[in-house]
Motif scaffolding. Structure first.
Motif, PDB file in Angstrom:
ATOM      1  N   VAL A  70       0.828  -1.206   0.000  1.00  0.00           N
ATOM      2  CA  VAL A  70       0.000   0.000   0.000  1.00  0.00           C
ATOM      3  C   VAL A  70       0.865   1.259   0.000  1.00  0.00           C
ATOM      4  O   VAL A  70       0.702   2.140  -0.849  1.00  0.00           O
ATOM      5  CB  VAL A  70      -0.966   0.011   1.208  1.00  0.00           C
ATOM      6  N   ALA A  71       1.812   1.334   0.930  1.00  0.00           N
ATOM      7  CA  ALA A  71       2.594   2.565   1.101  1.00  0.00           C
ATOM      8  C   ALA A  71       3.551   2.817  -0.052  1.00  0.00           C
ATOM      9  O   ALA A  71       3.590   3.914  -0.604  1.00  0.00           O
ATOM     10  CB  ALA A  71       3.363   2.498   2.420  1.00  0.00           C
ATOM     11  N   TRP A  72       4.318   1.822  -0.418  1.00  0.00           N
ATOM     12  CA  TRP A  72       5.322   2.017  -1.460  1.00  0.00           C
ATOM     13  C   TRP A  72       4.760   1.743  -2.845  1.00  0.00           C
ATOM     14  O   TRP A  72       4.831   2.587  -3.729  1.00  0.00           O
ATOM     15  CB  TRP A  72       6.552   1.139  -1.194  1.00  0.00           C
ATOM     16  N   GLY A  73       4.210   0.538  -3.022  1.00  0.00           N
ATOM     17  CA  GLY A  73       3.744   0.148  -4.346  1.00  0.00           C
ATOM     18  C   GLY A  73       2.671   1.057  -4.908  1.00  0.00           C
ATOM     19  O   GLY A  73       2.757   1.522  -6.042  1.00  0.00           O
ATOM     20  N   PHE A  74       1.654   1.347  -4.109  1.00  0.00           N
ATOM     21  CA  PHE A  74       0.556   2.161  -4.609  1.00  0.00           C
ATOM     22  C   PHE A  74       0.642   3.611  -4.129  1.00  0.00           C
ATOM     23  O   PHE A  74       0.302   4.532  -4.864  1.00  0.00           O
ATOM     24  CB  PHE A  74      -0.795   1.531  -4.258  1.00  0.00           C
ATOM     25  N   GLY A  75       1.115   3.832  -2.918  1.00  0.00           N
ATOM     26  CA  GLY A  75       1.222   5.202  -2.404  1.00  0.00           C
ATOM     27  C   GLY A  75       2.319   6.002  -3.064  1.00  0.00           C
ATOM     28  O   GLY A  75       2.152   7.195  -3.340  1.00  0.00           O
ATOM     29  N   GLU A  76       3.445   5.366  -3.346  1.00  0.00           N
ATOM     30  CA  GLU A  76       4.570   6.071  -3.956  1.00  0.00           C
ATOM     31  C   GLU A  76       4.635   5.856  -5.464  1.00  0.00           C
ATOM     32  O   GLU A  76       4.657   6.811  -6.222  1.00  0.00           O
ATOM     33  CB  GLU A  76       5.891   5.612  -3.320  1.00  0.00           C
ATOM     34  N   ILE A  77       4.702   4.627  -5.910  1.00  0.00           N
ATOM     35  CA  ILE A  77       4.948   4.331  -7.322  1.00  0.00           C
ATOM     36  C   ILE A  77       3.714   4.609  -8.188  1.00  0.00           C
ATOM     37  O   ILE A  77       3.781   5.375  -9.146  1.00  0.00           O
ATOM     38  CB  ILE A  77       5.431   2.881  -7.507  1.00  0.00           C
ATOM     39  N   TYR A  78       2.592   3.993  -7.885  1.00  0.00           N
ATOM     40  CA  TYR A  78       1.394   4.176  -8.710  1.00  0.00           C
ATOM     41  C   TYR A  78       0.856   5.602  -8.646  1.00  0.00           C
ATOM     42  O   TYR A  78       0.148   6.040  -9.541  1.00  0.00           O
ATOM     43  CB  TYR A  78       0.289   3.196  -8.297  1.00  0.00           C
ATOM     44  N   HIS A  79       1.183   6.319  -7.606  1.00  0.00           N
ATOM     45  CA  HIS A  79       0.666   7.673  -7.412  1.00  0.00           C
ATOM     46  C   HIS A  79       1.456   8.735  -8.188  1.00  0.00           C
ATOM     47  O   HIS A  79       1.008   9.867  -8.333  1.00  0.00           O
ATOM     48  CB  HIS A  79       0.661   8.004  -5.913  1.00  0.00           C
ATOM     49  N   ARG A  80       2.613   8.380  -8.726  1.00  0.00           N
ATOM     50  CA  ARG A  80       3.437   9.350  -9.459  1.00  0.00           C
ATOM     51  C   ARG A  80       2.697   9.835 -10.710  1.00  0.00           C
ATOM     52  O   ARG A  80       2.069   9.051 -11.395  1.00  0.00           O
ATOM     53  CB  ARG A  80       4.779   8.734  -9.821  1.00  0.00           C
ATOM     54  N   PRO A  81       2.796  11.114 -11.018  1.00  0.00           N
ATOM     55  CA  PRO A  81       2.009  11.680 -12.118  1.00  0.00           C
ATOM     56  C   PRO A  81       2.620  11.488 -13.513  1.00  0.00           C
ATOM     57  O   PRO A  81       1.965  11.805 -14.508  1.00  0.00           O
ATOM     58  CB  PRO A  81       1.966  13.170 -11.763  1.00  0.00           C
ATOM     59  N   GLN A  82       3.825  10.966 -13.628  1.00  0.00           N
ATOM     60  CA  GLN A  82       4.488  10.909 -14.931  1.00  0.00           C
ATOM     61  C   GLN A  82       3.853   9.921 -15.906  1.00  0.00           C
ATOM     62  O   GLN A  82       4.037  10.059 -17.121  1.00  0.00           O
ATOM     63  CB  GLN A  82       5.987  10.586 -14.752  1.00  0.00           C
ATOM     64  N   LEU A  83       3.161   8.920 -15.408  1.00  0.00           N
ATOM     65  CA  LEU A  83       2.459   7.960 -16.263  1.00  0.00           C
ATOM     66  C   LEU A  83       1.001   7.875 -15.832  1.00  0.00           C
ATOM     67  O   LEU A  83       0.694   7.973 -14.642  1.00  0.00           O
ATOM     68  CB  LEU A  83       3.082   6.557 -16.164  1.00  0.00           C
ATOM     69  N   LEU A  84       0.142   7.669 -16.798  1.00  0.00           N
ATOM     70  CA  LEU A  84      -1.271   7.432 -16.499  1.00  0.00           C
ATOM     71  C   LEU A  84      -1.450   6.014 -15.955  1.00  0.00           C
ATOM     72  O   LEU A  84      -0.629   5.132 -16.217  1.00  0.00           O
ATOM     73  CB  LEU A  84      -2.107   7.589 -17.769  1.00  0.00           C
ATOM     74  N   SER A  85      -2.523   5.793 -15.240  1.00  0.00           N
ATOM     75  CA  SER A  85      -2.806   4.452 -14.697  1.00  0.00           C
ATOM     76  C   SER A  85      -2.876   3.406 -15.808  1.00  0.00           C
ATOM     77  O   SER A  85      -2.415   2.279 -15.637  1.00  0.00           O
ATOM     78  CB  SER A  85      -4.116   4.461 -13.908  1.00  0.00           C
ATOM     79  N   ARG A  86      -3.438   3.767 -16.953  1.00  0.00           N
ATOM     80  CA  ARG A  86      -3.508   2.841 -18.103  1.00  0.00           C
ATOM     81  C   ARG A  86      -2.109   2.414 -18.531  1.00  0.00           C
ATOM     82  O   ARG A  86      -1.862   1.248 -18.795  1.00  0.00           O
ATOM     83  CB  ARG A  86      -4.198   3.510 -19.295  1.00  0.00           C
ATOM     84  N   GLU A  87      -1.214   3.379 -18.623  1.00  0.00           N
ATOM     85  CA  GLU A  87       0.163   3.081 -19.037  1.00  0.00           C
ATOM     86  C   GLU A  87       0.862   2.204 -18.003  1.00  0.00           C
ATOM     87  O   GLU A  87       1.563   1.255 -18.358  1.00  0.00           O
ATOM     88  CB  GLU A  87       0.931   4.390 -19.256  1.00  0.00           C
TER      89      GLU A  87
END
Length: 122
Positions: A31-48
């Motif tokens: 939750v904290a790293w995988g989704f809170g840090e990595i998936y939350h970054r704005p440089q790529l869309l969720s689809r990408e």
């Protein structure tokens, strides 16, 4: 948790809770790293991010439960079944037919559960 819930709702929460009695720290890191840090970054869309994740998990092989989660998540963030099938087909040239086939079978299971078969134009 908000990012994880947005991407895969209850399934993500179930994965984290399934670790409560054996490795709550792993659940926390997901939750904290995988989704809170990595998936939350704005440089790529969720689809990408999901297309990249599908490719990586397909290449790894032996990660069918995680692939099932991410095929479902890919649909949740707007990828179409045709795009997912095409990504898995594309992976065959890089990781081989057995892994691409295994991944496609996982996708078929998810599509069946969601009433998305047959996939047209793929």
């Amino acid at each position: 948790m908000e990012v994880l819930s947005r991407i895969d709702g209850e399934a993500g929460q179930w994965v984290v809770q399934s670790l409560d009695d054996i490795s709550p720290e792993l659940g926390h890191q997901i939750v904290a790293w995988g989704f809170g840090e990595i998936y939350h970054r704005p440089q790529l869309l969720s689809r990408e991010r999901q297309l990249i994740t599908l490719g990586m998990i397909t290449v790894l092989g032996g990660c069918e439960p995680q692939l099932e989660f991410h095929v479902s998540a890919s649909l949740n963030v707007g990828l179409t079944p045709e795009e997912i099938v095409e990504a898995l087909l594309h992976s065959a040239g890089y990781c081989g037919f057995p892994r691409a086939l295994n991944a496609t079978i996982v996708a078929k299971k998810v599509f069946t559960e969601r009433g998305l078969l047959p996939v047209t134009g793929a």
